[in-house]
Write a protein that holds these residues in place. Structure first.
Motif, mmCIF file in Angstrom:
data_model
loop_
_atom_site.group_PDB
_atom_site.id
_atom_site.type_symbol
_atom_site.label_atom_id
_atom_site.label_comp_id
_atom_site.label_asym_id
_atom_site.label_seq_id
_atom_site.Cartn_x
_atom_site.Cartn_y
_atom_site.Cartn_z
ATOM 1 N N LEU A 153 22.583 41.197 128.227
ATOM 2 C CA LEU A 153 22.358 41.253 128.733
ATOM 3 C C LEU A 153 24.095 40.666 129.621
ATOM 4 O O LEU A 153 24.297 39.839 129.331
ATOM 5 C CB LEU A 153 21.115 40.579 130.354
ATOM 6 C CG LEU A 153 20.124 41.394 130.565
ATOM 7 C CD1 LEU A 153 18.751 40.102 130.730
ATOM 8 C CD2 LEU A 153 19.744 43.006 130.494
ATOM 9 N N VAL A 190 24.994 38.812 132.739
ATOM 10 C CA VAL A 190 24.557 37.971 133.463
ATOM 11 C C VAL A 190 25.595 36.723 135.016
ATOM 12 O O VAL A 190 26.246 36.538 134.028
ATOM 13 C CB VAL A 190 23.111 36.778 133.685
ATOM 14 C CG1 VAL A 190 22.641 36.245 134.722
ATOM 15 C CG2 VAL A 190 22.303 37.815 132.412
ATOM 16 N N ASP A 213 25.492 47.461 135.539
ATOM 17 C CA ASP A 213 24.046 47.413 135.152
ATOM 18 C C ASP A 213 23.692 45.473 135.417
ATOM 19 O O ASP A 213 22.985 45.045 134.538
ATOM 20 C CB ASP A 213 24.062 47.506 133.348
ATOM 21 C CG ASP A 213 23.273 48.920 133.000
ATOM 22 O OD1 ASP A 213 22.794 49.327 134.442
ATOM 23 O OD2 ASP A 213 22.814 49.455 132.069
ATOM 24 N N VAL A 233 23.506 41.543 136.287
ATOM 25 C CA VAL A 233 22.465 41.132 136.920
ATOM 26 C C VAL A 233 22.949 40.161 137.364
ATOM 27 O O VAL A 233 23.637 39.572 137.427
ATOM 28 C CB VAL A 233 21.379 40.208 136.303
ATOM 29 C CG1 VAL A 233 20.222 40.322 136.881
ATOM 30 C CG2 VAL A 233 20.764 41.401 134.860
ATOM 31 N N ASP A 285 21.181 39.657 143.302
ATOM 32 C CA ASP A 285 20.176 41.017 143.162
ATOM 33 C C ASP A 285 18.832 39.715 142.721
ATOM 34 O O ASP A 285 17.617 39.797 143.623
ATOM 35 C CB ASP A 285 19.886 41.562 141.131
ATOM 36 C CG ASP A 285 20.969 42.344 141.352
ATOM 37 O OD1 ASP A 285 20.178 43.071 141.989
ATOM 38 O OD2 ASP A 285 21.661 42.151 140.346
ATOM 39 N N TYR A 286 19.492 38.087 142.709
ATOM 40 C CA TYR A 286 17.506 37.274 142.877
ATOM 41 C C TYR A 286 18.834 36.551 143.298
ATOM 42 O O TYR A 286 19.886 35.666 143.437
ATOM 43 C CB TYR A 286 17.788 37.152 141.675
ATOM 44 C CG TYR A 286 16.603 38.489 140.688
ATOM 45 C CD1 TYR A 286 15.639 38.511 141.101
ATOM 46 C CD2 TYR A 286 18.021 38.790 139.854
ATOM 47 C CE1 TYR A 286 14.969 39.533 139.745
ATOM 48 C CE2 TYR A 286 17.358 40.074 138.928
ATOM 49 C CZ TYR A 286 15.797 39.761 139.014
ATOM 50 O OH TYR A 286 14.910 41.360 138.707
ATOM 51 N N GLU A 324 14.068 41.130 133.073
ATOM 52 C CA GLU A 324 15.245 42.307 133.747
ATOM 53 C C GLU A 324 15.080 43.393 132.149
ATOM 54 O O GLU A 324 15.845 44.214 132.586
ATOM 55 C CB GLU A 324 16.601 41.884 132.975
ATOM 56 C CG GLU A 324 17.330 41.242 135.026
ATOM 57 C CD GLU A 324 17.057 43.013 135.985
ATOM 58 O OE1 GLU A 324 17.559 43.413 135.359
ATOM 59 O OE2 GLU A 324 17.758 43.036 137.145
ATOM 60 N N LYS A 325 14.970 41.989 131.233
ATOM 61 C CA LYS A 325 14.690 43.225 129.137
ATOM 62 C C LYS A 325 13.567 44.534 129.638
ATOM 63 O O LYS A 325 13.739 45.117 128.537
ATOM 64 C CB LYS A 325 15.042 42.055 128.439
ATOM 65 C CG LYS A 325 15.931 41.509 128.247
ATOM 66 C CD LYS A 325 15.948 40.509 126.847
ATOM 67 C CE LYS A 325 17.691 39.840 127.231
ATOM 68 N NZ LYS A 325 17.398 38.392 126.765
ATOM 69 N N LYS A 368 12.566 45.513 132.196
ATOM 70 C CA LYS A 368 13.420 47.023 132.820
ATOM 71 C C LYS A 368 13.470 48.755 132.433
ATOM 72 O O LYS A 368 13.959 48.810 131.279
ATOM 73 C CB LYS A 368 14.687 47.316 133.741
ATOM 74 C CG LYS A 368 14.281 46.329 134.750
ATOM 75 C CD LYS A 368 15.310 46.574 135.820
ATOM 76 C CE LYS A 368 15.304 45.589 137.251
ATOM 77 N NZ LYS A 368 16.247 45.186 138.655
ATOM 78 N N ARG A 396 16.448 49.776 130.573
ATOM 79 C CA ARG A 396 16.410 49.346 129.188
ATOM 80 C C ARG A 396 16.323 49.239 128.669
ATOM 81 O O ARG A 396 16.634 49.013 127.489
ATOM 82 C CB ARG A 396 17.126 47.585 129.560
ATOM 83 C CG ARG A 396 17.777 46.804 131.098
ATOM 84 C CD ARG A 396 18.308 45.992 131.248
ATOM 85 N NE ARG A 396 18.452 45.144 132.517
ATOM 86 C CZ ARG A 396 19.510 45.468 132.535
ATOM 87 N NH1 ARG A 396 20.893 45.575 131.449
ATOM 88 N NH2 ARG A 396 19.922 44.677 134.027
#
Ligand code: 5GP
Length: 201
Positions: free
Chosen positions: A6, A8, A116, A118, A163-164, A185-186, A188, A191
């Motif tokens: 990811l 991030v 994509d 986060v 997003d958060y 997230e992983k 989703k 993904r």
């Protein structure tokens, strides 16, 4: 590792405790790498070249921009900061989660380049607490403290891009929340397309 990692991006006012939260997570998770930014600001006590930042002169920084080495860059409180592109791309391809601790305009630009990714915003429990934490940092001059508080107010305008949001009241809770976000997230659907495909034949 078969999965891409990811990307991030973590932002939040200086004094929110981002650095501490991210370090705690990294120390407890081998699959995490930090992106190391380039900056023209002066090195603070305890910081190390190539560990906290790549410290550059303005001319060196400009050369990096011209050579297309930076994914994004900004001027922040009179200094330049930018994210080297190659490292994060390689890291994510190798399956590591790559964490970028950058400010709000940079975060917006990373999201444009990598939809994509986060985006996570870390906040202190209150504005009063933020003020207290920034003032406690003896490394900063009074006018820099004022600048950073003003900047914190301005940065709130960008929170809708994220997003958060994590409130860093108790550090262990903040770390745990961050860990949960990465985990979810992983999972989703988007993904996991490759894995899902095999069930369709
Ligand atoms: P500091 O001087 O306190 O280390 O960082 C000042 C601000 O610049 C922080 O909000 C930090 O997250 C941000 N920053 C650090 N590196 C980068 C970068 O590469 N790009 C952007 N856009 N911001 C950065």
């Amino acid at each position: 590792m078969s999965h891409e990692g990811l990307l991030v991006v973590v932002s939040g006012p200086s004094g929110a405790g981002k650095g501490t939260v991210l370090k705690r997570l990294k120390d407890s998770d081998d699959s995490i790498r930090f992106s190391i930014s380039a900056t023209t600001r002066t090195i603070r006590q305890g910081e190390k070249e190539g560990l906290n930042y790549f410290f550059k002169t303005r001319d060196e920084f400009k050369s990096m921009i011209e050579a297309g080495q930076l994914l994004e860059w900004v001027e922040y409180c009179g200094n330049y900061y930018g994210t080297p592109k190659e490292y994060i791309e390689t890291t994510v391809k190798e399956g590591y989660d790559c964490l970028l601790e950058i400010e709000v305009e940079g975060a917006e630009n990373v999201k444009k380049a990598y939809p994509d990714c986060v985006l996570i915003f870390i906040l202190p429990p209150s504005f009063e607490e933020l003020k207290r934490r920034i003032e406690k940092r003896a490394t900063e001059e009074p006018e820099i403290v004022a600048k950073r508080l003003q900047r914190a107010r301005e940065e709130m305008a960008y929170i809708e891009n994220y997003d958060y949001v994590i409130v860093n009241d108790k550090i262990e809770d903040a770390v745990e929340n961050l860990r949960s976000i990465l985990k979810a997230e992983k999972l989703k659907l988007n993904r996991n397309r490759k894995m899902i495909e095999q069930f369709k034949h």
